[in-house]
Write a protein that holds these residues in place. Structure first.
Motif, PDB file in Angstrom:
ATOM      1  N   ARG A 178     -70.623 -14.586  60.486  1.00 22.70           N
ATOM      2  CA  ARG A 178     -70.945 -13.356  59.766  1.00 22.70           C
ATOM      3  C   ARG A 178     -72.411 -13.400  59.378  1.00 22.70           C
ATOM      4  O   ARG A 178     -72.872 -14.358  58.755  1.00 22.70           O
ATOM      5  CB  ARG A 178     -70.098 -13.217  58.499  1.00 22.70           C
ATOM      6  N   ILE A 179     -73.137 -12.375  59.733  1.00 21.90           N
ATOM      7  CA  ILE A 179     -74.557 -12.277  59.397  1.00 21.90           C
ATOM      8  C   ILE A 179     -74.728 -11.114  58.423  1.00 21.90           C
ATOM      9  O   ILE A 179     -74.353  -9.977  58.729  1.00 21.90           O
ATOM     10  CB  ILE A 179     -75.410 -12.049  60.660  1.00 21.90           C
ATOM     11  N   LYS A 180     -75.277 -11.404  57.259  1.00 23.11           N
ATOM     12  CA  LYS A 180     -75.443 -10.365  56.242  1.00 23.11           C
ATOM     13  C   LYS A 180     -76.538  -9.392  56.652  1.00 23.11           C
ATOM     14  O   LYS A 180     -77.639  -9.803  57.029  1.00 23.11           O
ATOM     15  CB  LYS A 180     -75.770 -10.987  54.889  1.00 23.11           C
ATOM     16  N   MET A 181     -76.226  -8.136  56.570  1.00 26.81           N
ATOM     17  CA  MET A 181     -77.182  -7.083  56.878  1.00 26.81           C
ATOM     18  C   MET A 181     -77.609  -6.422  55.565  1.00 26.81           C
ATOM     19  O   MET A 181     -77.432  -6.979  54.494  1.00 26.81           O
ATOM     20  CB  MET A 181     -76.543  -6.072  57.831  1.00 26.81           C
ATOM     21  N   LYS A 182     -78.129  -5.243  55.630  1.00 25.67           N
ATOM     22  CA  LYS A 182     -78.559  -4.534  54.431  1.00 25.67           C
ATOM     23  C   LYS A 182     -77.346  -4.152  53.580  1.00 25.67           C
ATOM     24  O   LYS A 182     -76.283  -3.820  54.104  1.00 25.67           O
ATOM     25  CB  LYS A 182     -79.334  -3.282  54.816  1.00 25.67           C
ATOM     26  N   GLY A 183     -77.553  -4.191  52.271  1.00 23.30           N
ATOM     27  CA  GLY A 183     -76.491  -3.788  51.370  1.00 23.30           C
ATOM     28  C   GLY A 183     -75.296  -4.714  51.471  1.00 23.30           C
ATOM     29  O   GLY A 183     -75.406  -5.932  51.453  1.00 23.30           O
TER      30      GLY A 183
ATOM     31  N   GLN B  64     -73.202  -4.708  54.116  1.00 29.66           N
ATOM     32  CA  GLN B  64     -72.791  -4.726  55.515  1.00 29.66           C
ATOM     33  C   GLN B  64     -72.954  -6.114  56.125  1.00 29.66           C
ATOM     34  O   GLN B  64     -73.887  -6.858  55.795  1.00 29.66           O
ATOM     35  CB  GLN B  64     -73.591  -3.708  56.324  1.00 29.66           C
ATOM     36  N   TYR B  65     -72.023  -6.436  57.024  1.00 31.36           N
ATOM     37  CA  TYR B  65     -72.075  -7.703  57.741  1.00 31.36           C
ATOM     38  C   TYR B  65     -71.908  -7.441  59.233  1.00 31.36           C
ATOM     39  O   TYR B  65     -71.202  -6.504  59.644  1.00 31.36           O
ATOM     40  CB  TYR B  65     -70.957  -8.649  57.281  1.00 31.36           C
ATOM     41  N   LEU B  66     -72.554  -8.271  60.032  1.00 33.06           N
ATOM     42  CA  LEU B  66     -72.400  -8.233  61.481  1.00 33.06           C
ATOM     43  C   LEU B  66     -71.652  -9.485  61.905  1.00 33.06           C
ATOM     44  O   LEU B  66     -72.023 -10.600  61.509  1.00 33.06           O
ATOM     45  CB  LEU B  66     -73.774  -8.175  62.153  1.00 33.06           C
ATOM     46  N   LYS B  67     -70.591  -9.328  62.682  1.00 37.55           N
ATOM     47  CA  LYS B  67     -69.847 -10.469  63.205  1.00 37.55           C
ATOM     48  C   LYS B  67     -70.226 -10.699  64.664  1.00 37.55           C
ATOM     49  O   LYS B  67     -70.229  -9.754  65.464  1.00 37.55           O
ATOM     50  CB  LYS B  67     -68.341 -10.237  63.117  1.00 37.55           C
ATOM     51  N   LEU B  68     -70.524 -11.948  65.000  1.00 43.02           N
ATOM     52  CA  LEU B  68     -70.869 -12.299  66.375  1.00 43.02           C
ATOM     53  C   LEU B  68     -70.077 -13.530  66.814  1.00 43.02           C
ATOM     54  O   LEU B  68     -69.850 -14.447  66.011  1.00 43.02           O
ATOM     55  CB  LEU B  68     -72.369 -12.619  66.498  1.00 43.02           C
TER      56      LEU B  68
END
Length: 215
Positions: free
Chosen positions: A161-166, A168-172
């Motif tokens: 999980r990569i934390k994005m703005k606010g 939101q998270y991106l899963k890769l």
């Protein structure tokens, strides 16, 4: 399809990670992957969930492209080649494999690979519960490590999980690596991502269509 690679040293061997969910071991001319789960889409349909065969066909199209790109002499599946009981997806896969009869095929049996050994052998696969080549030991699920040993496994479907703005998270998806263990991502796109890990001092090699990221 775009192939991005990153070489790492693991167990005194140079291994090539890719953004296409496979590992290439040049010294052995071996393409290595895990968790294809052939039969999963048809299994879901049998239970009333409408998953199209396009999911399976896309996985096989990717694998064909990778085999043609790397030209391996050996193909190793580190468990969960199949997913469930025999269904129509198996016939698709068996027909698809006919084009790669010159490639040596090795299966490390996973928790979903429940057929008798003869079934896999009739498909052209050598089967093992565990197999060691040089310094590397292949096993489907992670094991308790032994000193001076190096393990490559699958099963966990690792992701980050990569934390994005606010909020939101991106899963890769990712390869998870520490000093003695390397966990492969699931090859099939029809799998979830497990963002937890039991490994200590782990490096996550996450990837997108355009990059391999060391996290």
């Amino acid at each position: 399809m775009n192939i991005v690679t990153k070489d790492i040293r693991f167990g005194n061997e140079i291994l090539t990670l890719t953004n296409q969910r496979v590992l290439y071991w040049q010294a052995q001319e071996m393409l290595i992957l895990s968790d294809i789960h052939i039969g999963k889409t048809a299994h879901f349909r049998q239970h009333g969930i409408a998953i199209p065969d396009a999911v399976l066909l896309k996985d096989l199209e990717r694998l064909k492209f990778l085999i043609e790109h790397f030209q391996p002499k050996q193909l190793m599946v580190v468990g969960d080649l199949f997913h469930a009981d025999y269904n129509q997806n198996f016939d698709v896969f068996i027909h698809w494999m006919e084009q790669f009869q010159d490639v040596t095929k090795i299966l490390i049996r996973g928790n979903h690979d429940r057929f008798k050994v003869e079934f896999y052998e009739n498909l052209g696969f050598q089967t093992h519960i565990q197999k060691t080549i040089n310094t590397l030991t292949f096993v489907h699920d992670a094991v308790k490590v032994v000193a001076n040993s190096y393990y490559i496994s699958g099963h966990m479907h690792p992701g980050v999980r990569i934390k994005m703005k606010g909020r939101q998270y991106l899963k890769l998806p990712c390869f998870q690596v520490n000093s003695q263990q390397l966990i492969l991502p699931a090859f099939s796109l029809f799998t979830g991502l497990n963002t937890r890990t039991h490994l200590e001092n782990v490096v996550n090699y996450a990837f997108t269509e355009d990059a391999v990221l060391e996290l």
